[in-house]
Design an enzyme around this catalytic site. Structure first.
Site, PDB file in Angstrom:
ATOM      1  N   LYS A 198     -29.944  65.136  -2.185  1.00  0.00           N
ATOM      2  CA  LYS A 198     -30.418  64.218  -3.203  1.00  0.00           C
ATOM      3  C   LYS A 198     -32.240  65.063  -3.341  1.00  0.00           C
ATOM      4  O   LYS A 198     -32.858  65.210  -2.307  1.00  0.00           O
ATOM      5  CB  LYS A 198     -30.662  62.613  -3.074  1.00  0.00           C
ATOM      6  CG  LYS A 198     -31.264  62.033  -4.255  1.00  0.00           C
ATOM      7  CD  LYS A 198     -31.245  60.519  -3.876  1.00  0.00           C
ATOM      8  CE  LYS A 198     -31.850  59.670  -5.129  1.00  0.00           C
ATOM      9  NZ  LYS A 198     -31.624  58.289  -4.783  1.00  0.00           N
ATOM     10  N   SER A 249     -30.307  55.491  -8.742  1.00  0.00           N
ATOM     11  CA  SER A 249     -30.872  56.726  -9.109  1.00  0.00           C
ATOM     12  C   SER A 249     -29.914  57.964  -8.660  1.00  0.00           C
ATOM     13  O   SER A 249     -30.191  59.065  -9.153  1.00  0.00           O
ATOM     14  CB  SER A 249     -32.324  57.031  -8.567  1.00  0.00           C
ATOM     15  OG  SER A 249     -32.220  56.764  -6.991  1.00  0.00           O
ATOM     16  N   SER A 305     -29.383  52.557  -5.120  1.00  0.00           N
ATOM     17  CA  SER A 305     -29.307  53.854  -5.760  1.00  0.00           C
ATOM     18  C   SER A 305     -28.175  54.577  -4.957  1.00  0.00           C
ATOM     19  O   SER A 305     -27.911  56.016  -5.615  1.00  0.00           O
ATOM     20  CB  SER A 305     -30.630  54.410  -5.399  1.00  0.00           C
ATOM     21  OG  SER A 305     -31.700  54.183  -6.415  1.00  0.00           O
TER      22      SER A 305
END
Lengths: 500, 532
Positions: free
Chosen positions: B97, B172, B196
């Site tokens: 990420k 997210s 997330s």
């Protein structure tokens, strides 16, 4: 533009000053407060930094354990309660010397609270200053404003050095100090001096004010004489010498008095002290509503202390300066005045070490308060930094006792020693400064002198023994000062058949 | 449905590691197969001049690190050929990420503020995956600074859900979840502040774990809300999540909130849970407050079926109540936003990243900071900074931040009470399946409500896992089930998660992602559709 000020005497006739101090002490830990970067002074800008010092994305702080111990020691030395659990908090404000745009500090749960410091003015008057709290935080970087007057206003651009960013600080906050009256400026100086002495004695800070190791923000307000009502205060920032603290407090008292006398209000604000003009100028307005949006630092766990740890640190504390002074004065047998002079000259430790190295208390005082202090004053440094060691003094005294040199020569030898020419013995050897102790040589020098001043010789013979001084002077001159004056005098009297 | 079935990309990480050990293929081949898949499924830039418009395909990656990944893969192959001892997952590629800092490739947090920024240091978790010899395929898309539930708040365009390109992949961490579910990567790292990792896993049919707070180092993870953030695995199987958690977990002296205990063992627990009768004696509590009203019917249906399977596998199912969960969302949005307002203060144009000069008027530091922040942050970041600044302000602190902390304590107490009655808790991961792109961007509160089931665990620091539970009958989109365990009992999640996974896969005759529509065909159809 200068402010109107009242004379200090006029101000004192009408108002009682109330003081308060926030002293920041930079610790001498190897690394920074929350970071592995070195804590060092004077290096090239932005070399003592890591991603943490710069607040780069993703970094996290971790607490420097040595700094916590230093804070506990200072708390104990100030007679504070040490919190079993204390927290770090974020003080949020935007400023380019603060890389995260918040300062990690302590807010409602500091490590140390409720202490006091006994301080002594130069004439021996005692005051007790109450300490509200001492808390840990980190220093900011250093801004240099370029162009204009070197101040932020009018500068073309500013440079920032993050070497200092994250250096461990302890902020010591006093409670309001009332009742100092006209002694307030002196008290300000004595307080900072006392704090400096305490942290130096604890060994937790280099305590060099010229390097900003100890920095004082001085709060001043005036109450109408005899009234309990607190006036509006101003905070004069970063007053960085003890003399400046005294002057800044005096100046603010006089300025406040003039404002109040004119029927106007004191603006609650930060002020800046200017050593060149010896005035303060207005900084930014400050109010109690200043909103730093403090909240607990989520990246750090609480600092938890326990009795065992605290007691271990307490046992390691050096003797408090005030107690030490009382003990040393008694041991050395100095009068109050003699001792106060020693303390004010800042040579107490040097004398202690000189005595420990073998000198008598009176010899140690004679040298440190005499020639060493004189030379230091000429060279505008502290006596301790002159380069004369306790051993130097002991050796000089030994050479005098042995009759190898006299006092006058000893003073010359000292000067050469501090210039780095070696030990006193080496200097005497190299420069041929030993007193003339060859009896034959001395005797002929005395004969020559007496022959050159027959009228004086006659006077001495006639009983005017004090006239021998002139002959001694002549002999000393002839031997370039290297004769033992006492022996010369004996020889003169001997040769003239006069009783001494 | 054929091109998804490439032999190398559909292997789980464990299977791929096995194949590498057996010499069936090389890490270079495995890595190249994933890079090829990325190439064919990412799509092309909608507008070469404007990155904010994203790509025609998945847009799961913000940066693809092909050369370095292949170099690392070749090095693993060489070491293996030389007979060197290698860590278990050596040679299996991974996606990271883009909130986690890496040397050698940009880290942006999907923000214009950090566009092109190169970190001079690696995050601890990145060091660990490098030591474990996992080639890094690239950096995955996210909502800016991890703030969002859909990746629509990425400054570089949204990621698309591989089940339906017009739907959100969750957020997210939509990039990591889409990459893993669409076979672009067998493994990915995510971060979870309020869901997330788990909500994207739920809506893409992948597995996501939020470990116990402090179980995985946060050093080098760009902070959103420090007291809630946690790094965790995104994978296609529970077993792979356990294996990756063992790689990234453990104490780190650079993170003061790190737990000073070794990570795991987790893999053994996953294997235990997947065996016959592996859930015997396990007591599972259904969270009363996280079922029923407000949950989409297909979500509830698959959830109930999962409970039946768990019961059949030997677990005891009871209902427990956690009365303060109803207030968790409100408390979360105050605490999170408060921390965000402070954590994001460092983005000011002074030291790194974007610097924007004022368009007119004097160039002072305040005005440069202001212009930089106005230009660099997107609307959701600004919304949360403003909210947090307000919540921490003098006079409001007690009412907002202070009250929220009290609710947080009550939520923690709810968990403590619940775990006195049961071993793990269970709920749907997300109240809905993937919603349409654009559907909630104008309604922040409805977006925030999507995190209702995931947020309590972040407030309490407890671990949780989301496991695929099938497709909702009404729209054929993935549904996730979430298990929650007490602090430091992450191992229980792997046991129960693997147990449910095994039971479901037996029913489905394979993994849920075997049913994923062919991504390249979807992209082609969509591109043609929009061309018309």
């Amino acid at each position: 533009m200068s402010d109107e000020i009242l004379s200090f005497d006029e101000a004192m006739a009408k108002y009682d000053p109330v003081l308060g101090f926030e002293v920041h002490v930079e610790l001498n830990t190897k690394t920074k407060m929350f970071d592995d970067a070195p804590n060092a002074f004077g290096d090239e800008p932005n070399t003592n930094i890591t991603p943490v010092s710069l607040g780069l994305p993703g970094v996290l702080p971790k607490v420097n354990g040595t700094a916590v111990e230093s804070a506990i020691k200072l708390g104990l030395a100030l007679g504070c309660d040490i919190a079993p659990v204390s927290h770090f908090a974020r003080k949020n404000y935007f400023y380019p010397d603060t890389p995260k745009n918040f300062q990690t500090s302590q807010y409602d749960e500091p490590i140390a609270e409720n202490g006091s410091v006994d301080i002594e003015l130069e004439d021996g008057t005692q005051f007790t200053v109450e300490i509200e709290r001492a808390h840990m935080e980190e220093d900011a970087g250093k801004l240099s404003h370029k162009g204009g007057a070197g101040r932020i206003q009018g500068a073309e651009y500013s440079l920032v050095d993050y070497n200092r960013s994250g250096v461990p600080l302890i902020e010591i906050v006093t409670r309001p100090i009332r009742g100092a009256g006209e002694r307030a400026p002196e008290l300000a100086k004595a307080y900072v001096k006392a704090i400096r002495e305490i942290v130096k004695n604890l060994g937790i800070s280099d305590a060099r004010m010229e390097r900003g190791n100890v920095r004082c923000d001085a709060n001043v307000s005036l109450s109408p004489k005899g009234s309990e009502t607190l006036g509006t205060r101003t905070e004069t920032k970063n007053v960085n010498s003890m003399r400046a603290v005294e002057r800044a407090v005096r100046y603010e008292i006089c300025r406040h008095a003039a404002v109040l006398d004119a029927g106007e209000q004191i603006v609650q604000e930060t002020r800046h002290w200017h050593e060149d003009t010896r005035e303060t100028t207005s900084g930014r307005p400050k109010s109690d509503a200043d909103d730093y949006r403090y909240f607990p630092e989520p990246d750090l766990v609480p600092v938890v202390t326990n009795a065992e740890w605290i007691e271990r640190l307490r046992a390691e504390l050096p003797e408090p300066p005030a107690e030490r002074r009382r003990r040393l004065q008694a041991d050395w047998g100095y009068s109050d005045e003699e001792f106060r002079d020693v303390v004010n000259a800042g040579v107490m430790t040097e004398i202690e070490e000189t005595i420990a190295a073998g000198a008598s208390a009176s010899v140690a005082r004679k040298w440190w308060m005499g020639e060493i202090s004189r030379l230091a004053k000429v060279r505008e440094i502290d006596p301790g930094d002159l380069g004369a060691s306790p051993e130097t003094v002991v050796e000089l005294d030994g050479l005098i006792q042995e009759g190898k040199i006299n006092d006058k020569i000893a003073r010359q030898v000292l000067e050469h020693v501090v210039d780095g020419e070696g030990t006193p013995g080496e200097v005497v050897e190299k420069r041929g400064l030993a007193v003339v102790s060859d009896e034959g040589e001395l005797s002929s020098a005395v004969d020559d002198a007496l022959a050159s001043m027959p009228d004086v010789a006659e006077k001495i013979r006639g009983g005017k023994v004090q006239a021998a001084g002139a002959v001694v002077g002549q002999v000393m001159k002839a031997t370039r000062g290297q004769a033992d004056a006492a022996r010369v005098r004996e020889l003169i009297l001997e040769k003239l058949g006069v009783e001494g | 449905m054929t091109t998804n079935q490439n032999a190398l990309i559909t292997l789980s990480a464990s299977e791929a590691a096995e194949g590498l050990r057996n010499g069936d293929f090389t890490s270079e081949q495995l890595t190249q197969a994933h890079l090829d898949r990325i190439e064919t499924t990412e799509g092309t830039a909608v507008d070469a001049e404007d990155r904010s418009l994203g790509k025609t395909g998945l847009n799961a990656f913000l940066h693809v690190n092909a050369e370095q990944a292949l170099d690392d893969a070749r090095q693993v192959d060489a070491d293996r050929a030389a007979g060197k001892q290698l860590p278990p997952l050596a040679g299996v590629p991974i996606a990271v990420k883009d909130l986690i800092v890496t040397t050698g490739q940009p880290t942006t947090a999907a923000s214009r503020m950090l566009e092109g920024w190169m970190s001079p240091y690696d995050a601890t978790v990145v060091q660990k995956i490098r030591e474990a010899r996992l080639p890094i395929l690239g950096k995955t898309n996210l909502d800016e600074f991890a703030m969002g539930s859909s990746t629509e708040h990425s400054a570089f365009g949204c990621t698309r859900n591989p089940w339906d390109l017009d739907r959100i992949p969750g957020g997210s961490g939509g990039g990591s979840a889409a990459a893993v579910s669409a076979f672009q990567a067998p493994l990915a790292l995510g971060t979870d502040t309020g869901g997330s990792i788990r909500q994207p896993a739920s809506v893409t049919g992948s597995v996501g774990v939020k470990p116990t707070y402090g179980s995985v180092s946060r050093y080098g993870v760009i902070a959103m809300a420090s007291s809630l953030d946690q790094v965790g695995p995104v994978t296609r199987t529970v077993r792979d999540a356990a294996a990756l958690h063992e790689v990234i977990g453990g104490y780190d002296a650079r993170d003061s909130t790190s737990i000073n205990e070794p990570a795991g063992p987790y893999l053994a627990e996953a294997e235990k849970g997947a065996t016959e009768g592996g859930l015997k004696g396990l007591k599972i509590g259904v969270v009363k407050e996280l079922t029923g009203d407000g949950f989409q019917s297909g979500v509830s249906q698959r959830f109930q079926e999962s409970l039946e399977l768990l019961r059949a596998a030997g677990a005891e199912i009871v209902e427990v109540s956690t009365p303060h969960f109803d207030h968790a969302l409100g408390a979360y949005y105050l605490i999170m936003a408060s921390e965000v307002s402070s954590n994001l203060a460092k983005y000011d144009g002074v030291r790194f990243g974007l610097r924007k000069l004022p368009e007119e008027g004097p160039v002072t530091i305040e005005r440069v900071m202001s212009a930089t922040r106005a230009a660099g942050f997107g609307p959701e970041a600004k919304r949360r900074i403003i909210l947090g600044t307000y919540a921490l302000s003098a006079g409001y602190y007690d009412a907002y931040y202070g009250s929220a902390q009290k609710v947080r304590t009550l939520v923690q107490r709810d968990f403590t009470n619940a775990f006195e009655q049961v071993d793990v808790l269970v709920s749907p991961t997300s109240p809905t399946t993937a919603f349409k792109l654009g559907e909630k961007t104008d309604d922040p509160v409805s977006m925030y409500l999507n995190d209702i089931a995931t947020i309590p665990t972040n407030l309490a620091g407890v671990p949780a896992i989301s496991v695929p539970a099938g497709l909702a009958p009404e729209n054929g989109l993935p549904v996730g089930v979430q298990f929650m365990a007490p602090v430091k009992e992450d191992a229980r999640l792997y046991r129960v998660g693997a147990g449910l996974e095994a039971a479901l896969q037996q029913q489905w005759g394979g993994g849920l992602l075997d049913q994923l529509p062919d991504t390249e065909s979807l992209i082609a159809a969509r591109t043609q559709g929009s061309a018309k």
